[in-house]
Design an enzyme around this catalytic site. Structure first.
Site, PDB file in Angstrom:
ATOM      1  CG  ASN A  64      -1.891   1.121   1.247  1.00 52.62           C
ATOM      2  OD1 ASN A  64      -1.854   2.006   0.376  1.00 52.62           O
ATOM      3  ND2 ASN A  64      -2.777   1.133   2.218  1.00 52.62           N
ATOM      4  NE  ARG A  74      -6.148   1.489  -0.343  1.00 51.76           N
ATOM      5  CZ  ARG A  74      -6.156   2.643   0.294  1.00 51.76           C
ATOM      6  NH1 ARG A  74      -5.064   3.099   0.854  1.00 51.76           N
ATOM      7  NH2 ARG A  74      -7.255   3.356   0.348  1.00 51.76           N
ATOM      8  CG  HIS A  77     -13.230   2.914   2.754  1.00 52.69           C
ATOM      9  ND1 HIS A  77     -14.024   3.855   3.362  1.00 52.69           N
ATOM     10  CD2 HIS A  77     -11.965   3.190   3.100  1.00 52.69           C
ATOM     11  CE1 HIS A  77     -13.257   4.684   4.052  1.00 52.69           C
ATOM     12  NE2 HIS A  77     -11.995   4.294   3.907  1.00 52.69           N
ATOM     13  NE  ARG A  86     -10.447  11.928   4.489  1.00 53.91           N
ATOM     14  CZ  ARG A  86     -10.414  10.637   4.191  1.00 53.91           C
ATOM     15  NH1 ARG A  86     -11.444  10.043   3.624  1.00 53.91           N
ATOM     16  NH2 ARG A  86      -9.343   9.925   4.448  1.00 53.91           N
ATOM     17  CD  GLU A  95      -9.171  -1.838   3.369  1.00 51.33           C
ATOM     18  OE1 GLU A  95      -9.186  -1.008   2.483  1.00 51.33           O
ATOM     19  OE2 GLU A  95      -9.004  -1.550   4.572  1.00 51.33           O
TER      20      GLU A  95
END
Ligand code: AMP
Length: 400
Positions: free
Chosen positions: A7, A90, A180, A241, A386
């Site tokens: 990642n 990823r 996601h 956020r 993941e």
């Protein structure tokens, strides 16, 4: 078969080496502060560790550090690098181009590069990661890319369009993509497994609640809507956020504060959410603790988050027309049982009933059903994974 999952961020690179015979993690770690001062962390599945400062000027140098650790005498887990059969990356933004994982070739790299305007920091870093990997591991080790957006590619146009002039969709591909996806894909399939049912027969709402959060409506294993949008800023409020807001809020504040678009971007992405409302922290644990100690703004942040989760579940229930299962995952979804309790108690109108004691114990990696046998909707806590999805896709594509 041993698969390295990568990642790559702009200044960090996380990795896991997975043994696919039993899907165990042989080693994992992180190269932090690439291009700055550099810090390296590595842990093996049997608990050996190393951590040190090391200057890594670019992703190639970061890969050299990973390579060194993987074959090291003390903290290594393989004898030679050739034991790594394949590498899975990823990738955040696959745009409308990538609807599933693919093997890397020059055309794929060029396509990921073409999507950089939609995810400037992420996709540029991923391309650096792929190229660095090629340099260090060579062309004989296949690389696979797995996209955060791919699982959401089944969304109908009605759900993914924004009501801005159509030309911006045509000219700049402005639309909802969702993120996601690998996590929503993992937990939805795992949920069907735990229910002992075919995913094709199930309508689910999956709630990935972490530092970044998104909620997804899944019908028969296919995403029909998701809360994140063109970027991961949309949807429910997050650590730093905003989540969705009236777009006029942005232009109004920009005008009042004399902000440039770049400054507004920082305000919306880094200074808002839990941090912006509480003024304390972006971390749910800190904000929850402050709320319990009586801080009114921390309490407001928690109430807002729970309210927004509830609102999305309600909206997506309407979209699906029925809901068989609700899944909570990621840092907050897996650990903050109080939010699950508040939200689920308010879903009584749907026939949701959870066992409060079971819910309280479903933390720190516990997987299972938290709804009562009488509940009309099954509610699960499922730790996301993941990396395993990336490793499985990589293995499947390399075995073809
Ligand atoms: P994530 O982005 O999935 O790593 O989630 C990070 C968020 O999960 C932060 O807001 C944390 O406060 C929250 N969280 C709550 N409990 C835990 C825990 N035991 N471990 C990790 N994250 C937690």
């Amino acid at each position: 078969m041993k698969i390295l999952v990568i990642n790559a961020g702009s200044s960090s690179m996380k990795y896991q080496l997975i043994d696919m015979t039993d899907e165990s993690i042989l080693a994992k770690g992180n190269c932090e502060r690439i291009g700055i001062d550099g810090h390296f962390k590595h842990t093996t599945g049997d608990g050996r560790k190393c951590e040190y400062d090391v200057k890594m000027d670019n992703h190639t140098q970061a890969f050299m550090e990973i390579k060194k650790a993987l074959i090291d005498e003390k903290v290594g887990v393989i004898k030679e690098l050739s034991e790594v059969s394949a590498i899975g990356h990823r990738i955040v933004q696959g745009g409308s181009i990538f609807k599933e994982s693919v093997l890397v070739d020059e055309k794929v790299i060029a396509d990921i590069e073409s999507l950089i305007p939609l995810a400037p920091l992420h996709n540029a870093a991923h391309v650096q990661g792929i190229r660095a990997c090629l340099e260090v591991f060579g062309k004989d080790v296949p690389e696979v890319v797995v996209f955060d957006t791919a699982f959401h590619s089944t969304m109908p146009q009605t759900a993914f369009m924004y009501a801005v002039p159509y030309e911006y969709y045509e000219k700049y591909a402005v639309r909802r993509y969702g993120f996601h996806g690998t996590s929503h894909r993992y937990v939805s399939h795992r949920c069907a497994e735990l229910m002992g049912k075919d995913i094709k027969d199930l309508k689910m709402i999956t709630c990935h609640l972490g530092n970044g959060s998104s909620i997804t409506a899944i019908d028969g294993g296919k995403v029909v809507d998701t809360s994140m949008g063109l970027t991961p800023l949309d949807g429910i409020m997050m650590g730093t956020r905003t989540g969705c807001l009236d777009p006029s809020v942005v232009t109004f504040i920009m005008e009042k504060e004399g902000m440039t678009p770049a400054e507004a971007d920082i305000m919306l992405n880094k200074k808002s959410g839990f941090l912006g409302i509480s003024g304390i922290s972006s971390d749910d644990r800190d904000v929850s603790a402050a709320a319990e100690a009586g801080d009114p703004r921390a309490k407001l942040a928690i109430d807002m988050l729970e309210y927004q989760i509830l609102k999305y579940i309600g909206a997506y229930t309407a979209v699906l027309g029925r809901v068989d299962a609700i899944v909570f995952t990621a840092g907050i979804g897996e650990n903050q049982s109080s939010h699950r309790e508040t939200v689920c108690h308010k879903l009584g109108y749907l026939g949701v009933a959870i066992d409060d004691e079971v819910n309280k114990k479903a933390i720190r990696g516990v997987e299972g059903r938290i709804s009562t046998p009488e509940s009309k909707v099954d509610v699960f806590v499922i730790p996301t994974n993941e990396e395993i999805v990336i490793a499985r896709d990589t293995m499947a594509l390399c075995s073809k």
